[in-house]
Design a protein around this motif. Structure first.
Motif, PDB file in Angstrom:
ATOM      1  N   ASP A 265       0.822  -1.224   0.000  1.00 18.20           N
ATOM      2  CA  ASP A 265       0.000   0.000   0.000  1.00 18.20           C
ATOM      3  C   ASP A 265       0.858   1.278   0.000  1.00 18.20           C
ATOM      4  O   ASP A 265       0.459   2.319   0.519  1.00 18.20           O
ATOM      5  CB  ASP A 265      -1.023   0.002   1.142  1.00 18.20           C
ATOM      6  N   LYS A 266       2.077   1.153  -0.587  1.00 19.58           N
ATOM      7  CA  LYS A 266       2.950   2.301  -0.949  1.00 19.58           C
ATOM      8  C   LYS A 266       3.608   3.055   0.209  1.00 19.58           C
ATOM      9  O   LYS A 266       3.954   4.216   0.073  1.00 19.58           O
ATOM     10  CB  LYS A 266       2.183   3.328  -1.820  1.00 19.58           C
ATOM     11  N   LYS A 267       3.832   2.404   1.342  1.00 25.57           N
ATOM     12  CA  LYS A 267       4.585   3.014   2.437  1.00 25.57           C
ATOM     13  C   LYS A 267       6.075   2.757   2.185  1.00 25.57           C
ATOM     14  O   LYS A 267       6.514   1.609   2.085  1.00 25.57           O
ATOM     15  CB  LYS A 267       4.161   2.407   3.783  1.00 25.57           C
ATOM     16  N   LYS A 268       6.875   3.824   2.081  1.00 24.89           N
ATOM     17  CA  LYS A 268       8.303   3.700   1.775  1.00 24.89           C
ATOM     18  C   LYS A 268       9.115   3.651   3.065  1.00 24.89           C
ATOM     19  O   LYS A 268       8.933   4.463   3.968  1.00 24.89           O
ATOM     20  CB  LYS A 268       8.753   4.901   0.921  1.00 24.89           C
ATOM     21  N   ILE A 269      10.028   2.673   3.135  1.00 23.67           N
ATOM     22  CA  ILE A 269      10.918   2.505   4.288  1.00 23.67           C
ATOM     23  C   ILE A 269      12.359   2.545   3.781  1.00 23.67           C
ATOM     24  O   ILE A 269      12.667   2.014   2.725  1.00 23.67           O
ATOM     25  CB  ILE A 269      10.657   1.144   4.988  1.00 23.67           C
ATOM     26  N   GLU A 270      13.236   3.161   4.565  1.00 22.36           N
ATOM     27  CA  GLU A 270      14.652   3.189   4.163  1.00 22.36           C
ATOM     28  C   GLU A 270      15.383   1.985   4.762  1.00 22.36           C
ATOM     29  O   GLU A 270      15.278   1.721   5.961  1.00 22.36           O
ATOM     30  CB  GLU A 270      15.316   4.485   4.643  1.00 22.36           C
ATOM     31  N   ILE A 271      16.100   1.272   3.894  1.00 21.18           N
ATOM     32  CA  ILE A 271      16.868   0.115   4.349  1.00 21.18           C
ATOM     33  C   ILE A 271      18.351   0.446   4.238  1.00 21.18           C
ATOM     34  O   ILE A 271      18.870   0.718   3.158  1.00 21.18           O
ATOM     35  CB  ILE A 271      16.535  -1.150   3.524  1.00 21.18           C
ATOM     36  N   SER A 272      19.022   0.415   5.389  1.00 22.69           N
ATOM     37  CA  SER A 272      20.424   0.822   5.476  1.00 22.69           C
ATOM     38  C   SER A 272      21.296  -0.317   5.984  1.00 22.69           C
ATOM     39  O   SER A 272      20.794  -1.360   6.401  1.00 22.69           O
ATOM     40  CB  SER A 272      20.549   2.015   6.432  1.00 22.69           C
ATOM     41  N   ALA A 273      22.601  -0.058   5.973  1.00 21.61           N
ATOM     42  CA  ALA A 273      23.553  -1.075   6.424  1.00 21.61           C
ATOM     43  C   ALA A 273      24.396  -0.574   7.579  1.00 21.61           C
ATOM     44  O   ALA A 273      24.705   0.612   7.671  1.00 21.61           O
ATOM     45  CB  ALA A 273      24.462  -1.481   5.268  1.00 21.61           C
ATOM     46  N   ASN A 274      24.757  -1.514   8.458  1.00 21.10           N
ATOM     47  CA  ASN A 274      25.739  -1.244   9.514  1.00 21.10           C
ATOM     48  C   ASN A 274      27.111  -1.631   8.972  1.00 21.10           C
ATOM     49  O   ASN A 274      27.278  -2.753   8.471  1.00 21.10           O
ATOM     50  CB  ASN A 274      25.448  -2.090  10.764  1.00 21.10           C
ATOM     51  N   VAL A 275      28.076  -0.746   9.049  1.00 19.08           N
ATOM     52  CA  VAL A 275      29.411  -1.026   8.497  1.00 19.08           C
ATOM     53  C   VAL A 275      30.506  -0.625   9.481  1.00 19.08           C
ATOM     54  O   VAL A 275      30.286   0.187  10.370  1.00 19.08           O
ATOM     55  CB  VAL A 275      29.638  -0.316   7.145  1.00 19.08           C
ATOM     56  N   ASN A 521      11.113   4.311  10.757  1.00 20.56           N
ATOM     57  CA  ASN A 521      11.380   4.910   9.440  1.00 20.56           C
ATOM     58  C   ASN A 521      12.541   4.272   8.692  1.00 20.56           C
ATOM     59  O   ASN A 521      12.561   4.255   7.460  1.00 20.56           O
ATOM     60  CB  ASN A 521      11.689   6.413   9.588  1.00 20.56           C
ATOM     61  N   GLU A 522      13.538   3.792   9.459  1.00 16.30           N
ATOM     62  CA  GLU A 522      14.745   3.271   8.824  1.00 16.30           C
ATOM     63  C   GLU A 522      15.215   2.028   9.558  1.00 16.30           C
ATOM     64  O   GLU A 522      15.258   1.995  10.788  1.00 16.30           O
ATOM     65  CB  GLU A 522      15.828   4.356   8.842  1.00 16.30           C
ATOM     66  N   PHE A 523      15.541   0.976   8.801  1.00 20.70           N
ATOM     67  CA  PHE A 523      16.074  -0.267   9.355  1.00 20.70           C
ATOM     68  C   PHE A 523      17.539  -0.364   8.907  1.00 20.70           C
ATOM     69  O   PHE A 523      17.813  -0.379   7.703  1.00 20.70           O
ATOM     70  CB  PHE A 523      15.338  -1.487   8.792  1.00 20.70           C
ATOM     71  N   SER A 524      18.468  -0.448   9.841  1.00 18.48           N
ATOM     72  CA  SER A 524      19.882  -0.579   9.475  1.00 18.48           C
ATOM     73  C   SER A 524      20.425  -1.890  10.030  1.00 18.48           C
ATOM     74  O   SER A 524      20.221  -2.196  11.209  1.00 18.48           O
ATOM     75  CB  SER A 524      20.684   0.607  10.022  1.00 18.48           C
ATOM     76  N   MET A 525      21.131  -2.652   9.171  1.00 16.01           N
ATOM     77  CA  MET A 525      21.467  -4.032   9.539  1.00 16.01           C
ATOM     78  C   MET A 525      22.738  -4.527   8.871  1.00 16.01           C
ATOM     79  O   MET A 525      23.331  -3.822   8.040  1.00 16.01           O
ATOM     80  CB  MET A 525      20.299  -4.937   9.135  1.00 16.01           C
ATOM     81  N   ASN A 526      23.120  -5.734   9.201  1.00 17.28           N
ATOM     82  CA  ASN A 526      24.198  -6.424   8.499  1.00 17.28           C
ATOM     83  C   ASN A 526      23.813  -6.482   7.017  1.00 17.28           C
ATOM     84  O   ASN A 526      22.687  -6.876   6.685  1.00 17.28           O
ATOM     85  CB  ASN A 526      24.328  -7.844   9.074  1.00 17.28           C
ATOM     86  N   PRO A 527      24.700  -6.085   6.097  1.00 17.39           N
ATOM     87  CA  PRO A 527      24.332  -6.014   4.675  1.00 17.39           C
ATOM     88  C   PRO A 527      23.665  -7.274   4.106  1.00 17.39           C
ATOM     89  O   PRO A 527      22.728  -7.168   3.320  1.00 17.39           O
ATOM     90  CB  PRO A 527      25.673  -5.756   3.974  1.00 17.39           C
ATOM     91  N   SER A 528      24.107  -8.453   4.548  1.00 17.23           N
ATOM     92  CA  SER A 528      23.563  -9.696   3.971  1.00 17.23           C
ATOM     93  C   SER A 528      22.091  -9.912   4.308  1.00 17.23           C
ATOM     94  O   SER A 528      21.410 -10.703   3.661  1.00 17.23           O
ATOM     95  CB  SER A 528      24.390 -10.905   4.428  1.00 17.23           C
TER      96      SER A 528
END
Length: 570
Positions: A265-275, A521-528
């Motif tokens: 239903d078009k809700k945009k979330i930012e997916i980020s990485a922990n480095v 708003n933003e999920f940041s995680m291990n890249p894999s």
């Protein structure tokens, strides 16, 4: 069945090949004065030959690894070229009448012992590198042929006491399907190389070489951290099916790397990485990270014997900014302390280091460290989209003090006419109950929040997650932890600001829909983890996620919460 430290994920089947280096026997008898010059020449010849070999290995490794891995050998070469090391070895030959080989052994062993006394896992892993350099010098001086792992011509799983970076770099990965060692850790260079090549590896098993014989059939389950030796056919068949399923799932997820994380239903979330380094940033881009949600700068402070300079930090942050091509990078200031000590900082002995002198508390006490880091970040901000994140905040006063220090640095840079982002955003980590409870005051001082669920869970529940006796109590699905997370998100939204999450919970697929519904708003995680989290978000309706989170937050036990979430996934 054996387990160890999971260094690199994947599943491999193959015959065991026990890898043992030739024994190095050193003559410890004193030499005559007349032999001193010839022993010094032997050492210098060995040094020259060793450097030449490492340059060749470095060149070959460029064809296999990324730049971060080849830098390992640059470090080895620099150590060999170190004048102090040379002086110490030559002094032992001259003054103690040691043979060149014994002088090398004594000097290298002294350095290793010095490192091993330091309570720092990252530095202790570097002892392997120093031993690698010492053994190379000794083999060359004693004319012992270096074992060549390129000549393996059948599919095997390599079993060793330990593997050095130079040994790993020379492996023929067409035939070596994985490796298992007695020693080693997750941050050792060999483990980093394995992850870079996606070769399954389990290290730190303690005694694998005593339990395996050449030719034994091995299953290396680098998903569940299990090693099977000559398993029954039923287990072989089961794991072959599991591997097939795992690879199929991995292949299907690939397409999600390049897709945005938008709900049905078009809700945009930012997916980020922990480095933590450049290689991690390469992996983040490879797995489809839209930004870097957490750049852990403490790794620039580890694996060394002195503080990194402002210039050194600037070049690292600048490289990251350029590499991300104007996509956001949230740089967290030094988060040292707790389980991350560094030798040159002279940490006081503390009964509870996790509750002690760590993170921003160190930075505010040692302002020269804070100033150098903030200056480096600000200078690098003219090359990309950088944001600053302060860890372990518990009060409004701390933020105000940090903002004051930041303004001082900005004033100096302005005066020197050095470019930087004048409107650089700042955020804080929410990782204590204190910061979560007063989040409505804290948000007025900053531009965003980033929730560190590892510490938030630990501090809220008063549970040391590394204590086996009580680790079962550590669970971010606990109602108290979830209510704090929801409170923090709501507070930021009320001020028209945003909240991200960089703790492990952000990469937990069972938690994705719950956090989505809470309004994260933003999920940041291990890249894999990125492809699978993107898939979940893209196949979910935001309105359903909100319904689930509302229901979950009404529950009074962890068990009820987990049951609700498990039922949702059925």
């Amino acid at each position: 069945m054996i387990s160890g430290i999971l260094a690199s994920s994947g599943i491999a089947f193959g015959k065991a090949l026990l890898f043992k280096s030739d024994l190095i026997i050193i003559n410890k008898k004193n030499i005559h004065d007349i032999e001193i010059e010839s022993e010094i020449k032997k050492f210098l010849k060995s040094k020259k030959k060793s450097i030449k070999q490492l340059i060749e290995i470095k060149q070959k490794s460029k064809l296999i690894f990324n730049s971060k891995e080849t830098e390992i050998f640059e470090g080895h070469i620099m150590l060999l070229e170190d004048e102090e090391l040379e002086k110490e070895i030559i002094n032992l030959i001259k003054k103690k009448n040691n043979t060149a080989a014994f002088a090398i052994e004594l000097t290298i062993s002294k350095q290793i012992q010095k490192i091993k006394k330091i309570n720092n896992i990252y530095l202790q892993n570097r002892a392997i590198d120093i031993r690698d350099i010492g053994n190379r010098l000794l083999r060359n001086i004693l004319n012992i042929k270096t074992v060549d792992l390129k000549n393996i011509k059948e599919k095997v799983i390599l079993i060793a006491n330990d593997l050095t970076p130079s040994e790993t770099a020379q492996m023929n990965f067409k035939y070596i399907k994985g490796f298992i060692t007695n020693l080693g850790g997750e941050t050792a260079h060999t483990s980093i190389m394995a992850r870079s090549l996606e070769i399954p590896a389990i290290v730190g098993t303690g005694n694998i070489t005593h339990k395996v014989k050449n030719g034994d059939f091995i299953i290396l389950d680098g998903i569940n951290n299990k090693i099977f030796i000559n398993p029954i056919q039923n287990i072989i068949d089961k794991l072959k099916k599991y591997k097939k399923k795992y690879l199929k799932k991995k292949k299907k997820l690939k397409k999600f790397r390049i897709l945005p994380a938008i709900t049905i239903d078009k809700k945009k979330i930012e997916i980020s990485a922990n480095v933590s380094n450049m290689q991690d940033i390469i992996n983040a881009k490879k797995y489809g990270a839209e930004s870097i949600g957490l750049y852990r700068t403490e790794f620039l402070f580890m694996d060394r014997m002195e503080l990194p300079s402002e210039e050194e930090q600037f070049h690292e942050y600048k490289k990251a900014a350029i590499m991300m091509n104007n996509k956001t990078i949230i740089i967290r200031t030094m988060d040292i302390g707790g389980d991350k000590e560094i030798p040159y900082m002279n940490f006081p002995k503390e009964d509870n280091p996790f509750l002690g002198w760590r993170a921003i508390r160190i930075s505010l006490d040692r302002k020269e460290i804070l100033h150098a880091q903030l200056t480096a970040i600000l200078r690098a901000s003219s090359f990309g989209k950088l944001k600053i994140l302060f860890p372990m905040i518990i009060s409004v006063e701390e933020i105000q003090q940090l903002k004051y220090e930041l303004e001082k640095i900005k004033f100096i840079l302005n005066k020197k006419k050095i470019d930087f982002d004048k409107n650089i955003q700042i955020g804080i980590m929410i990782e204590t109950p204190a910061s979560a409870i007063i989040s409505k005051y804290l948000i007025k001082e900053v531009d965003f929040f980033s929730i560190g669920t590892n510490d938030l869970t630990q501090y809220t529940l008063a549970v040391d997650r590394k204590n086996d006796l009580i680790s079962h109590l550590y669970n971010p699905m606990n109602p108290s932890v979830l209510k704090l997370i929801k409170k923090v998100i709501d507070v930021s939204h009320k001020e028209e600001k945003w909240t991200g999450m960089c703790g492990e919970f952000a990469g937990n697929e069972k938690a994705t829909i719950l956090l989505l519904g809470m309004g994260l708003n933003e999920f940041s995680m291990n890249p894999s983890y990125i492809p699978k989290i993107k898939k979940i978000i893209r196949t979910t309706k935001f309105k359903h996620a909100k319904q689930l989170s509302k229901l979950v937050l009404q529950q009074n036990t962890t068990k009820k919460i987990q049951k609700l979430i498990n039922n949702y996934f059925i």
